[in-house]
Design an enzyme around this catalytic site. Structure first.
Site, PDB file in Angstrom:
ATOM      1  N   PRO A 118      41.693  39.709  41.351  1.00 28.80           N
ATOM      2  CA  PRO A 118      40.816  39.183  40.348  1.00 28.80           C
ATOM      3  C   PRO A 118      41.266  38.952  39.006  1.00 28.80           C
ATOM      4  O   PRO A 118      40.610  38.285  38.182  1.00 28.80           O
ATOM      5  CB  PRO A 118      39.794  40.400  40.225  1.00 28.80           C
ATOM      6  CG  PRO A 118      40.054  41.633  41.603  1.00 28.80           C
ATOM      7  CD  PRO A 118      41.483  41.148  41.831  1.00 28.80           C
ATOM      8  N   ASP A 171      36.812  13.057  48.250  1.00 25.45           N
ATOM      9  CA  ASP A 171      36.249  14.385  47.974  1.00 25.45           C
ATOM     10  C   ASP A 171      35.547  14.411  46.618  1.00 25.45           C
ATOM     11  O   ASP A 171      35.887  13.815  45.794  1.00 25.45           O
ATOM     12  CB  ASP A 171      37.416  15.420  47.882  1.00 25.45           C
ATOM     13  CG  ASP A 171      38.244  15.610  49.225  1.00 25.45           C
ATOM     14  OD1 ASP A 171      37.556  15.110  50.180  1.00 25.45           O
ATOM     15  OD2 ASP A 171      39.080  16.324  49.148  1.00 25.45           O
ATOM     16  N   GLU A 218      42.343  49.398  44.361  1.00 24.75           N
ATOM     17  CA  GLU A 218      42.059  48.938  42.814  1.00 24.75           C
ATOM     18  C   GLU A 218      43.229  48.002  42.503  1.00 24.75           C
ATOM     19  O   GLU A 218      43.290  47.696  41.326  1.00 24.75           O
ATOM     20  CB  GLU A 218      42.118  50.250  41.887  1.00 24.75           C
ATOM     21  CG  GLU A 218      40.686  51.103  42.274  1.00 24.75           C
ATOM     22  CD  GLU A 218      39.447  49.974  41.724  1.00 24.75           C
ATOM     23  OE1 GLU A 218      39.524  49.468  40.659  1.00 24.75           O
ATOM     24  OE2 GLU A 218      38.712  49.797  42.913  1.00 24.75           O
ATOM     25  N   ARG A 243      44.395  21.528  54.236  1.00 24.26           N
ATOM     26  CA  ARG A 243      43.921  20.357  54.273  1.00 24.26           C
ATOM     27  C   ARG A 243      44.351  19.020  53.543  1.00 24.26           C
ATOM     28  O   ARG A 243      44.313  18.164  53.772  1.00 24.26           O
ATOM     29  CB  ARG A 243      42.520  20.346  53.984  1.00 24.26           C
ATOM     30  CG  ARG A 243      41.675  20.676  52.466  1.00 24.26           C
ATOM     31  CD  ARG A 243      40.398  20.685  52.650  1.00 24.26           C
ATOM     32  NE  ARG A 243      39.765  19.467  52.525  1.00 24.26           N
ATOM     33  CZ  ARG A 243      39.429  18.595  51.827  1.00 24.26           C
ATOM     34  NH1 ARG A 243      40.376  18.690  50.575  1.00 24.26           N
ATOM     35  NH2 ARG A 243      38.934  17.340  52.172  1.00 24.26           N
TER      36      ARG A 243
HETATM   37  C1  9D3 Z   1      37.314  48.044  38.293  1.00 25.83           C
HETATM   38  C2  9D3 Z   1      36.421  48.263  39.710  1.00 25.83           C
HETATM   39  N1  9D3 Z   1      36.744  47.177  40.825  1.00 25.83           N
HETATM   40  C3  9D3 Z   1      36.277  47.623  41.952  1.00 25.83           C
HETATM   41  C4  9D3 Z   1      35.148  47.249  42.133  1.00 25.83           C
HETATM   42  C5  9D3 Z   1      37.733  46.260  40.425  1.00 25.83           C
HETATM   43  C6  9D3 Z   1      38.196  45.462  41.773  1.00 25.83           C
HETATM   44  C7  9D3 Z   1      39.191  46.056  42.583  1.00 25.83           C
HETATM   45  C8  9D3 Z   1      39.744  45.126  43.466  1.00 25.83           C
HETATM   46  C9  9D3 Z   1      37.431  44.433  42.077  1.00 25.83           C
HETATM   47  C10 9D3 Z   1      37.972  43.862  43.393  1.00 25.83           C
HETATM   48  C11 9D3 Z   1      38.792  44.098  44.191  1.00 25.83           C
HETATM   49  C12 9D3 Z   1      39.336  43.177  45.359  1.00 25.83           C
HETATM   50  N2  9D3 Z   1      39.222  41.882  45.178  1.00 25.83           N
HETATM   51  C13 9D3 Z   1      40.299  41.210  45.330  1.00 25.83           C
HETATM   52  O1  9D3 Z   1      41.685  41.820  45.702  1.00 25.83           O
HETATM   53  C14 9D3 Z   1      40.475  39.685  44.906  1.00 25.83           C
HETATM   54  C15 9D3 Z   1      39.357  38.891  44.462  1.00 25.83           C
HETATM   55  C16 9D3 Z   1      38.197  39.205  44.154  1.00 25.83           C
HETATM   56  O2  9D3 Z   1      37.739  40.436  43.893  1.00 25.83           O
HETATM   57  N3  9D3 Z   1      37.402  38.008  43.543  1.00 25.83           N
HETATM   58  C17 9D3 Z   1      37.781  37.000  43.597  1.00 25.83           C
HETATM   59  N4  9D3 Z   1      38.996  36.527  43.803  1.00 25.83           N
HETATM   60  C18 9D3 Z   1      39.934  37.632  44.259  1.00 25.83           C
HETATM   61  S1  9D3 Z   1      41.353  37.470  44.737  1.00 25.83           S
HETATM   62  C19 9D3 Z   1      41.654  39.041  45.188  1.00 25.83           C
END
Ligand code: 9D3
Length: 254
Positions: A88, A168, A115, A153
Site C-alpha cells: 500500500p 485503449d 502488516e 497485454r
Molecule cells: C494499518 C492497518 N493495515 C491493515 C488494515 C495496513 C495494511 C497492511 C497490509 C493494509 C493492507 C495490507 C495488505 N495490502 C497489500 O499488501 C497491498 C495493497 C493494498 O492493500 N491496496 C492497494 N495496493 C496494494 S499492493 C499490496
C-alpha cells in the site's frame, strides 16, 4: 518476458493465469511465469515466514531471510531482474508504469501479507514498490495479478490486432479520455433504442457522435482527465457548436 511471483499463497495464481490472454501468452512462449512459495525458503523447523514486530504492536511482519532467499533463487543466473514489492506504500500503478515495466526482461513480484515486510529486506532487495490504488486488500497477491494483466497485454504479440493497445481508454487512441458508449443487437432492449445515427451508415456522422459522446462522458465522469486531452481546431469547433466547453489549455493535466 519472465515473471517470478513470491507468495505464501501460490494457489491464488493458478486459475487466473490459466485463462484468456495470459494463458495464450504463456502457451505462445511470450511470457514465462513462475510462482515461488516463500514458505519453502524458511529455514526454521516450523517454516515460519512471519514474526512479531520489534517494539510491539498489532499484527505480524514478514521475516527477511525467506524473502531474500526466494529472491536469490528467482533471480537465478539472470542479473538485471527488477524486484517489485506490492505494498500500500508503493507508487500507484497507472498505464505509464505498466508501459515502463513491460520494457523489463524479468520482474520479481514480492507479495506482502500481514502488516508488511521487514524494512531491511525492503531496503536491501526491493527496486520498486507498487500499490494498485487507495483501498485495502488482504495482501499483495490480487495486486500482483492486476499488475501482471496490465503489463502482459502490452507485450508484443500478446493482443490480436482487433483489440490492441492503440485504442485503449488510457492510451493515445482516445487521447486519454473515456470511450464512447457502445451498442450491439438487439435494436431495442429494455425499451431503449440504439441511437439513430449509429444505424444510419453515415460514417462521418457516426464518428462525430462518438467523439462528442466520449468527450461529454469524460467531462462528467473524469473531469481531471480532460485537461490532458488534445484536440484539433476542427474538433474544438465541433465541441463549441455542441455547447461543450473545455477547461482552458494549460499545464497538460497536472
Ligand atoms: C494499518 C492497518 N493495515 C491493515 C488494515 C495496513 C495494511 C497492511 C497490509 C493494509 C493492507 C495490507 C495488505 N495490502 C497489500 O499488501 C497491498 C495493497 C493494498 O492493500 N491496496 C492497494 N495496493 C496494494 S499492493 C499490496
Amino acid at each position: 518476458m519472465r515473471f517470478d511471483i513470491l507468495t505464501i499463497f501460490p494457489d491464488f495464481f493458478s486459475s487466473p493465469l490459466a485463462e484468456g490472454m495470459i494463458r495464450r501468452a504463456v502457451q505462445d512462449g511470450l511470457v514465462l511465469i513462475q510462482t515461488h512459495n516463500i514458505r519453502d525458503y524458511a529455514t526454521d523447523k516450523h517454516a515460519m515466514t512471519d514474526d512479531r514486530p520489534f517494539g510491539g504492536g498489532e499484527g505480524m511482519v514478514m521475516k527477511p531471510e525467506p524473502l531474500a532467499a526466494a529472491v536469490e533463487q528467482a533471480r537465478g543466473s539472470g542479473v538485471d531482474a527488477r524486484v517489485v514489492l506490492l505494498t500500500p506504500q508503493g507508487r500507484t500503478l497507472d498505464q505509464q508504469l505498466a508501459e515502463e515495466l513491460a520494457g523489463e526482461e524479468q520482474l520479481i513480484l514480492v507479495c506482502g501479507r500481514y502488516e508488511g515486510v521487514d524494512e531491511r529486506f525492503r531496503a536491501a532487495y526491493v527496486d520498486l514498490e507498487v500499490s494498485i490504488g487507495d483501498y485495502i486488500l488482504t495482501g499483495g497477491e490480487p495486486a500482483a495479478l492486476v499488475l501482471l494483466d496490465s503489463v502482459i497485454r502490452l507485450l508484443p504479440g500478446v493482443l490480436g490486432c482487433g483489440d490492441s493497445a492503440e485504442n485503449d481508454t488510457f492510451s493515445r487512441g482516445s487521447r486519454g479520455g473515456l470511450k464512447y458508449p457502445q451498442y450491439t443487437r438487439p435494436r431495442i432492449f429494455a425499451g431503449r433504442e440504439v441511437p439513430e445515427v449509429l444505424l444510419s451508415g453515415d460514417h462521418a456522422a457516426i464518428e462525430r457522435w462518438r467523439f462528442l459522446a466520449a468527450v461529454r462522458r469524460t467531462i462528467s465522469r473524469r473531469p481531471e482527465l480532460v485537461a490532458a486531452m488534445e484536440f484539433t481546431p476542427a474538433e474544438r469547433k465541433l465541441l463549441r457548436e455542441n455547447d461543450i466547453s473545455l477547461p482552458p489549455a494549460g499545464n497538460g493535466g497536472e
